[in-house]
Design a protein around this motif. Structure first.
Motif, short mmCIF file in Angstrom:
data_model
loop_
_atom_site.label_atom_id
_atom_site.label_comp_id
_atom_site.label_asym_id
_atom_site.label_seq_id
_atom_site.Cartn_x
_atom_site.Cartn_y
_atom_site.Cartn_z
N LEU A 26 -25.68 -66.98 -101.42
CA LEU A 26 -24.52 -67.50 -100.70
C LEU A 26 -24.75 -67.51 -99.20
O LEU A 26 -24.14 -68.31 -98.48
CB LEU A 26 -23.28 -66.68 -101.03
N ASP A 27 -25.64 -66.66 -98.71
CA ASP A 27 -25.90 -66.58 -97.27
C ASP A 27 -26.79 -67.71 -96.78
O ASP A 27 -26.61 -68.21 -95.67
CB ASP A 27 -26.53 -65.24 -96.91
N PHE A 262 -37.16 -70.25 -102.00
CA PHE A 262 -37.06 -71.71 -102.03
C PHE A 262 -35.60 -72.11 -102.00
O PHE A 262 -34.74 -71.42 -102.56
CB PHE A 262 -37.71 -72.26 -103.30
N GLU A 263 -35.34 -73.25 -101.39
CA GLU A 263 -33.97 -73.74 -101.33
C GLU A 263 -33.63 -74.55 -102.57
O GLU A 263 -34.41 -75.39 -103.02
CB GLU A 263 -33.77 -74.61 -100.09
N ILE A 264 -32.46 -74.27 -103.13
CA ILE A 264 -31.90 -75.09 -104.20
C ILE A 264 -30.57 -75.63 -103.68
O ILE A 264 -29.75 -74.85 -103.18
CB ILE A 264 -31.68 -74.27 -105.49
N PRO A 265 -30.36 -76.94 -103.71
CA PRO A 265 -29.15 -77.50 -103.10
C PRO A 265 -27.87 -76.94 -103.70
O PRO A 265 -27.82 -76.65 -104.91
CB PRO A 265 -29.29 -79.01 -103.35
N ALA A 266 -26.86 -76.80 -102.88
CA ALA A 266 -25.59 -76.21 -103.33
C ALA A 266 -24.97 -76.99 -104.47
O ALA A 266 -24.37 -76.41 -105.38
CB ALA A 266 -24.62 -76.13 -102.15
N ALA A 286 -17.59 -61.93 -101.65
CA ALA A 286 -18.12 -63.21 -102.11
C ALA A 286 -17.07 -64.31 -101.98
O ALA A 286 -17.39 -65.44 -101.57
CB ALA A 286 -18.58 -63.08 -103.55
N MET A 287 -15.84 -64.02 -102.33
CA MET A 287 -14.78 -65.02 -102.24
C MET A 287 -14.53 -65.43 -100.79
O MET A 287 -14.26 -66.60 -100.50
CB MET A 287 -13.51 -64.49 -102.88
N GLN A 288 -14.63 -64.50 -99.87
CA GLN A 288 -14.47 -64.84 -98.45
C GLN A 288 -15.56 -65.80 -98.00
O GLN A 288 -15.30 -66.77 -97.29
CB GLN A 288 -14.49 -63.56 -97.61
N THR A 289 -16.80 -65.52 -98.44
CA THR A 289 -17.92 -66.40 -98.09
C THR A 289 -17.71 -67.79 -98.67
O THR A 289 -17.94 -68.81 -98.00
CB THR A 289 -19.25 -65.81 -98.60
N ASP A 293 -17.43 -71.14 -96.27
CA ASP A 293 -18.62 -72.01 -96.21
C ASP A 293 -18.39 -73.26 -97.05
O ASP A 293 -18.24 -73.18 -98.27
CB ASP A 293 -19.84 -71.24 -96.74
N ALA A 294 -18.38 -74.40 -96.40
CA ALA A 294 -18.07 -75.66 -97.09
C ALA A 294 -19.05 -75.96 -98.22
O ALA A 294 -18.72 -76.68 -99.16
CB ALA A 294 -18.05 -76.81 -96.09
N ARG A 295 -20.26 -75.41 -98.15
CA ARG A 295 -21.25 -75.67 -99.20
C ARG A 295 -20.78 -75.18 -100.56
O ARG A 295 -21.16 -75.73 -101.59
CB ARG A 295 -22.58 -74.97 -98.87
N TRP A 296 -19.97 -74.11 -100.57
CA TRP A 296 -19.65 -73.42 -101.82
C TRP A 296 -18.22 -73.65 -102.32
O TRP A 296 -17.84 -73.08 -103.34
CB TRP A 296 -19.88 -71.92 -101.65
N LYS A 297 -17.47 -74.47 -101.62
CA LYS A 297 -16.06 -74.64 -102.00
C LYS A 297 -15.88 -75.27 -103.37
O LYS A 297 -14.80 -75.18 -103.97
CB LYS A 297 -15.33 -75.45 -100.93
#
Length: 318
Positions: A26-27, A262-266, A286-289, A293-297
């Motif tokens: 998530l970071d 390695f990066e995996i797209p959100a 985790a819920m705050q993050t 963060d728009a990536r995880w909404k």
């Protein structure tokens, strides 16, 4: 060529899951792709060794050649005679050429060899050592599963304190990075030496490269076989070259191995489920993050809890 082309990508499963102790991704959106030595199977990516014998892979490669040559229905003996037996077949062994023995090959060891069989065995063993080192130097494995089961929670999600991450198998990321299923069998990929010819997964290995301490390829099946007791995992793997890692960390692995990220797209991640032993504070963090963060909404979030009748799952909204 690092990985031989055998073992093409197959159809993707209905779901792909990753059990893990934490939500570090998530970071930064990064996931570890592990070298074989970092995985929990003592036989991971370890070839079998056959001396003066042919493997099923050797025979399959010979059969494929025979079909290309227009010969069909050849017996194993015919395949060996036509495609696997070197010409000329006679070698300079200790019986026919006693003056050449004992034979020295410092690239393998200082002690001289007393027989051709002894030399072949040590040469093949060196090839196995090179294969193991080459695999750990070059290949990263991202292990996934289609199995949503209590055993997986216990073994890989820190005894239900961690999470299960759900990926979207139809996402374009997995179209470009094909997950491949593990074949569960007690028959490993074989490295063979017979009449002086070294073969790995059916492909010929240059003996001079072994003496130089090099191995030019690794059969993909080497990374796609596990013994039968592991079949409950229903594992699928994505493999990448470690040299392509976005980030490399040191000093954090308990075995002192480099950690390749390695990066995996959100958008390839659908949601997360917390185990029934997950810490409330970790869930809140985790819920705050996720909210910030728009990536995880887009992620759905669930939590498992124990009830009088078993384990239930509830949506986490706060």
């Amino acid at each position: 060529m690092i990985i031989s082309e055998a073992g093409k990508g197959m159809n993707r499963p209905d779901r792909l899951l990753k059990y893990t102790p934490n939500l570090k991704f998530l970071d930064n959106g990064l996931f570890r792709f592990s070298q074989p030595a970092a995985l929990n199977d003592a036989y991971e990516a370890l070839p079998g060794l056959l001396v003066n014998a042919y493997s099923n892979e050797d025979l399959a490669a010979a059969k494929a050649r025979s079909v290309r040559d227009g010969f069909r229905g050849m017996s194993d003996n015919e395949l060996v005679a036509r495609y696997l037996t070197p010409f000329p077949a006679h070698r300079m062994d200790e019986k026919s050429f006693p003056g050449l023995w004992p034979f020295r090959q410092p690239a393998l060891r200082e002690e001289p060899f007393e027989s051709l069989d002894e030399y072949d065995k040590v040469l093949a063993e060196r090839a196995v050592e090179l294969a193991k080192a080459f695999a750990n130097r070059t290949i990263g494995i991202f292990s996934l599963t289609e199995n949503y089961h209590e055993t997986m929670w216990a073994h890989y999600a820190n005894n239900h304190q961690g999470v299960c991450i759900a990926f979207d198998p139809q996402n374009e990321y997995f179209a470009a990075n094909h997950p491949e299923p593990i074949l569960y069998t007690n028959q490993p990929v074989q490295l063979t030496i017979n009449q002086g010819w070294v073969r790995f997964g059916g492909d010929t290995v240059d003996k001079a490269s072994i003496l130089r301490g090099e191995l030019g390829f690794l059969p993909k099946e080497l990374f796609l076989r596990k013994q039968l007791p592991w079949q409950y995992e229903q594992e699928w793997r994505v493999m990448k070259l470690l040299s392509d890692a976005k980030e490399i960390l040191t000093g954090i692995d308990p075995m002192e191995l480099p950690v390749y990220l390695f990066e995996i797209p959100a958008n390839a991640i659908s949601g997360i489920t917390f185990g029934w032993r997950a810490d409330d504070a970790a869930i809140r963090q985790a819920m705050q993050t996720i909210r910030k963060d728009a990536r995880w909404k887009h992620l759905w979030v669930r939590r498992r809890t124990r009830s009088l009748t078993g384990v239930i799952e509830e949506e986490v909204t706060g």
